[in-house]
Design a protein around this motif. Structure first.
Motif, mmCIF file in Angstrom:
data_model
loop_
_atom_site.group_PDB
_atom_site.id
_atom_site.type_symbol
_atom_site.label_atom_id
_atom_site.label_comp_id
_atom_site.label_asym_id
_atom_site.label_seq_id
_atom_site.Cartn_x
_atom_site.Cartn_y
_atom_site.Cartn_z
ATOM 1 N N GLU A 150 41.142 47.398 74.581
ATOM 2 C CA GLU A 150 42.438 47.716 73.966
ATOM 3 C C GLU A 150 43.148 48.840 74.716
ATOM 4 O OE1 GLU A 150 41.440 48.572 69.933
ATOM 5 O OE2 GLU A 150 41.364 46.451 69.335
ATOM 6 N N ILE A 151 42.417 49.893 75.062
ATOM 7 C CA ILE A 151 43.013 51.002 75.820
ATOM 8 C C ILE A 151 43.373 50.530 77.219
ATOM 9 C CG2 ILE A 151 42.720 53.370 76.614
ATOM 10 C CD1 ILE A 151 42.694 53.002 73.557
ATOM 11 N N ASN A 152 42.534 49.692 77.787
ATOM 12 C CA ASN A 152 42.779 49.171 79.130
ATOM 13 C C ASN A 152 44.060 48.346 79.171
ATOM 14 O OD1 ASN A 152 41.626 48.907 81.876
ATOM 15 N ND2 ASN A 152 41.547 46.729 81.382
ATOM 16 N N ALA A 153 44.263 47.522 78.158
ATOM 17 C CA ALA A 153 45.480 46.702 78.089
ATOM 18 C C ALA A 153 46.717 47.567 77.924
ATOM 19 C CB ALA A 153 45.371 45.713 76.931
ATOM 20 N N LYS A 154 46.596 48.635 77.160
ATOM 21 C CA LYS A 154 47.713 49.558 76.950
ATOM 22 C C LYS A 154 48.181 50.166 78.262
ATOM 23 C CE LYS A 154 48.646 54.114 74.882
ATOM 24 N NZ LYS A 154 48.067 55.216 74.062
ATOM 25 N N ALA A 186 36.484 57.997 79.545
ATOM 26 C CA ALA A 186 37.693 57.566 80.259
ATOM 27 C C ALA A 186 38.650 56.872 79.298
ATOM 28 C CB ALA A 186 37.313 56.638 81.413
ATOM 29 N N ALA A 187 38.128 55.967 78.480
ATOM 30 C CA ALA A 187 38.976 55.256 77.528
ATOM 31 C C ALA A 187 39.548 56.200 76.488
ATOM 32 C CB ALA A 187 38.169 54.144 76.857
ATOM 33 N N LYS A 188 38.708 57.102 75.963
ATOM 34 C CA LYS A 188 39.169 58.059 74.964
ATOM 35 C C LYS A 188 40.254 58.969 75.529
ATOM 36 C CE LYS A 188 39.038 60.465 71.121
ATOM 37 N NZ LYS A 188 39.614 59.918 69.866
ATOM 38 N N PHE A 189 40.077 59.417 76.782
ATOM 39 C CA PHE A 189 41.064 60.277 77.426
ATOM 40 C C PHE A 189 42.403 59.557 77.544
ATOM 41 C CE2 PHE A 189 43.260 61.382 81.394
ATOM 42 C CZ PHE A 189 43.531 62.724 81.169
ATOM 43 N N LEU A 190 42.387 58.318 78.028
ATOM 44 C CA LEU A 190 43.638 57.583 78.229
ATOM 45 C C LEU A 190 44.275 57.132 76.918
ATOM 46 C CD1 LEU A 190 43.185 55.396 81.441
ATOM 47 C CD2 LEU A 190 44.525 57.481 81.126
ATOM 48 N N SER A 191 43.487 57.123 75.847
ATOM 49 C CA SER A 191 44.060 56.725 74.556
ATOM 50 C C SER A 191 45.137 57.699 74.092
ATOM 51 C CB SER A 191 42.959 56.629 73.492
ATOM 52 O OG SER A 191 42.477 57.917 73.130
ATOM 53 N N THR A 192 45.114 58.924 74.631
ATOM 54 C CA THR A 192 46.092 59.942 74.239
ATOM 55 C C THR A 192 47.219 60.089 75.255
ATOM 56 O OG1 THR A 192 44.875 61.741 75.346
ATOM 57 C CG2 THR A 192 44.272 61.231 73.070
ATOM 58 N N GLN A 193 47.166 59.301 76.347
ATOM 59 C CA GLN A 193 48.156 59.430 77.413
ATOM 60 C C GLN A 193 49.240 58.361 77.292
ATOM 61 O OE1 GLN A 193 47.705 62.197 79.471
ATOM 62 N NE2 GLN A 193 46.058 62.480 77.977
ATOM 63 N N VAL A 194 50.436 58.713 77.703
ATOM 64 C CA VAL A 194 51.566 57.778 77.653
ATOM 65 C C VAL A 194 51.494 56.772 78.792
ATOM 66 C CG1 VAL A 194 54.079 57.576 77.761
ATOM 67 C CG2 VAL A 194 53.029 59.480 76.500
ATOM 68 N N ALA A 195 51.084 57.230 79.964
ATOM 69 C CA ALA A 195 51.017 56.361 81.141
ATOM 70 C C ALA A 195 49.801 56.744 81.974
ATOM 71 C CB ALA A 195 52.291 56.488 81.973
ATOM 72 N N TYR A 196 49.435 55.848 82.886
ATOM 73 C CA TYR A 196 48.279 56.084 83.749
ATOM 74 C C TYR A 196 48.729 56.310 85.179
ATOM 75 C CZ TYR A 196 44.229 54.991 86.692
ATOM 76 O OH TYR A 196 43.250 55.031 87.648
ATOM 77 N N SER A 197 48.259 57.424 85.773
ATOM 78 C CA SER A 197 48.515 57.728 87.177
ATOM 79 C C SER A 197 47.169 58.031 87.830
ATOM 80 C CB SER A 197 49.439 58.944 87.303
ATOM 81 O OG SER A 197 49.623 59.294 88.665
ATOM 82 N N ALA A 216 28.503 65.857 73.649
ATOM 83 C CA ALA A 216 28.366 64.506 73.126
ATOM 84 C C ALA A 216 29.696 64.054 72.535
ATOM 85 C CB ALA A 216 27.269 64.459 72.071
ATOM 86 N N LEU A 217 29.969 62.760 72.667
ATOM 87 C CA LEU A 217 31.239 62.188 72.224
ATOM 88 C C LEU A 217 31.029 61.391 70.943
ATOM 89 C CD1 LEU A 217 34.251 61.320 72.745
ATOM 90 C CD2 LEU A 217 33.307 59.417 74.077
ATOM 91 N N ASN A 218 31.804 61.714 69.913
ATOM 92 C CA ASN A 218 31.776 60.881 68.718
ATOM 93 C C ASN A 218 32.208 59.472 69.080
ATOM 94 O OD1 ASN A 218 30.993 62.951 66.967
ATOM 95 N ND2 ASN A 218 33.110 63.563 66.564
ATOM 96 N N ASP A 219 31.552 58.480 68.515
ATOM 97 C CA ASP A 219 31.922 57.090 68.775
ATOM 98 C C ASP A 219 33.391 56.894 68.398
ATOM 99 O OD1 ASP A 219 32.289 54.367 68.868
ATOM 100 O OD2 ASP A 219 30.448 53.883 67.784
ATOM 101 N N PRO A 220 34.259 56.565 69.382
ATOM 102 C CA PRO A 220 35.690 56.405 69.085
ATOM 103 C C PRO A 220 35.980 55.328 68.061
ATOM 104 C CG PRO A 220 35.337 56.567 71.452
ATOM 105 C CD PRO A 220 33.992 56.400 70.816
#
Length: 275
Positions: A150-154, A186-197, A216-220
C-alpha cells in the motif's frame, strides 16, 4: 548526458535486483521440504514469505524464505521447535548443510539457500514464530506484505526501492540489522512523506534510524509483535557505529547532488555502498 547521483543509484538498484528465475533452484525444494515436515511433524500449510516474495530481494544475498505452520502443541521454547525441524530435514537431506538462524532453519542446497521459518497458528490470528532475540513473537507476514504494498503504491514503487537501498547498504557494509526491520522501517518512514526522492529519502531514512537508535518498531499494522533491529546488544552497537558513518556519507551525497556536484555525490554513494 553525464551520470548523476540519481542515475548511479538507479543503476545500483538494477544491479542488485534479482531476475525472476535466479532463485528457481532454491524454490524447487519447497515441495520436498513440505512433504518431509508434514510426515514427521504435521503441516497446515507452507507458503513463500520474505524479500523475494515482497519484491525487495537482493541479488547474491537474499534467500528463498518460506513459513511453515506446524500441527500439534506449541512447545514452551521456540528452540525446541527449531531443533525438531532441523532434525527432520537433516534426516531427509543428508548431504545438505542445515543450520539454525532464528527464526529460521536454513537449508544450504547446492543450487540455492532456503530459509524455513516454522511456527504455529495463533489463536488470535497470525503465527507464533521464534523471535531472533529470544522467545516467541507473533507475525502476520501476509498483512505486513499488504502494508508495504500500500505504501509502495502510494509512492509509485518508492517504498520497495528505499527498502532495497537500505538492504544493499546492510549487505555491502556487513551491518548486522534485520532485513525485515529495514523493510518495515522504510515503509513506515515513507508513510509520512508526501513524495519520494531517492537521494533525499535515503539520507533522511538513515538519519531516522540513527535518531531512534535502532529501537524496536511497533508493528505498523497493529497486529503483531514489535520488530527488533538486531539479535544482540553487541550486534546493535556495531550496527549503530556503521549507521553513524552511513548518515554522514548519505548527507554529503544529498548535499552534493542538490548542489549539482554530481561526481562528488557519486563518490559519497560509492563509499556508502562499498562499491
Amino acid at each position: 548526458m553525464s551520470e548523476t547521483a540519481r542515475s548511479w543509484l538507479a543503476d545500483l538498484t538494477s544491479l542488485f535486483t534479482p531476475t525472476p528465475t535466479q532463485f528457481d533452484g532454491a524454490k524447487s525444494h519447497k515441495d520436498a521440504i513440505e512433504r518431509r515436515l508434514d510426515t514427521v511433524l504435521g503441516v497446515h500449510r507452507m507458503f513463500e514469505i520474505g524479500s523475494l516474495r515482497h519484491g525487495t530481494g537482493i541479488w547474491l544475498y537474499s534467500d528463498a524464505d518460506f513459513l511453515v505452520s506446524l500441527k500439534g502443541i506449541q512447545p514452551t521454547s521456540p528452540l525446541t521447535m527449531l531443533a525438531r525441524v532441523k532434525q527432520a530435514l537433516e534426516d531427509r537431506f543428508t548431504a545438505t548443510k542445515i543450520t539454525i538462524r532464528q527464526p529460521a532453519v536454513v537449508c544450504h542446497f547446492s543450487d540455492g539457500v532456503v530459509e524455513v521459518v516454522p511456527g504455529y497458528i495463533s489463536a488470535g490470528g497470525g503465527y507464533m514464530i521464534a523471535n531472533p532475540s529470544g522467545g516467541w513473537m507473533k507475525s502476520f507476514p501476509e498483512e505486513h506484505n499488504k502494508y508495504v504494498n500500500e505504501i509502495n503504491a502510494k509512492h509509485n514503487g518508492g517504498a520497495k526501492k528505499l527498502a532495497r537501498h537500505l538492504k544493499i547498504w546492510k549487505y555491502k557494509r556487513k551491518v548486522p540489522i534485520s532485513s525485515c526491520y529495514l523493510e518495515m522501517r522504510a515503509a513506515k518512514f515513507l508513510s509520512t512523506q508526501v513524495a519520494y526522492s531517492p537521494i533525499i529519502d535515503l539520507h533522511y531514512s538513515l538519519s531516522h534510524l540513527k535518531n531512534v537508535e535502532l529501537a524496536a518498531l511497533n508493528d505498523p499494522t497493529g497486529l503483531g509483535s514489535r520488530f527488533g533491529s538486531c539479535s544482540s546488544d553487541t550486534m546493535k552497537k556495531d550496527a549503530l557505529s556503521k549507521l553513524d558513518t552511513a548518515v554522514t556519507r548519505a548527507r554529503r551525497a544529498m548535499d552534493y547532488s542538490l548542489s549539482d556536484e554530481q561526481s562528488k555525490a557519486i563518490e559519497q554513494l560509492k563509499l556508502l555502498f562499498n562499491k
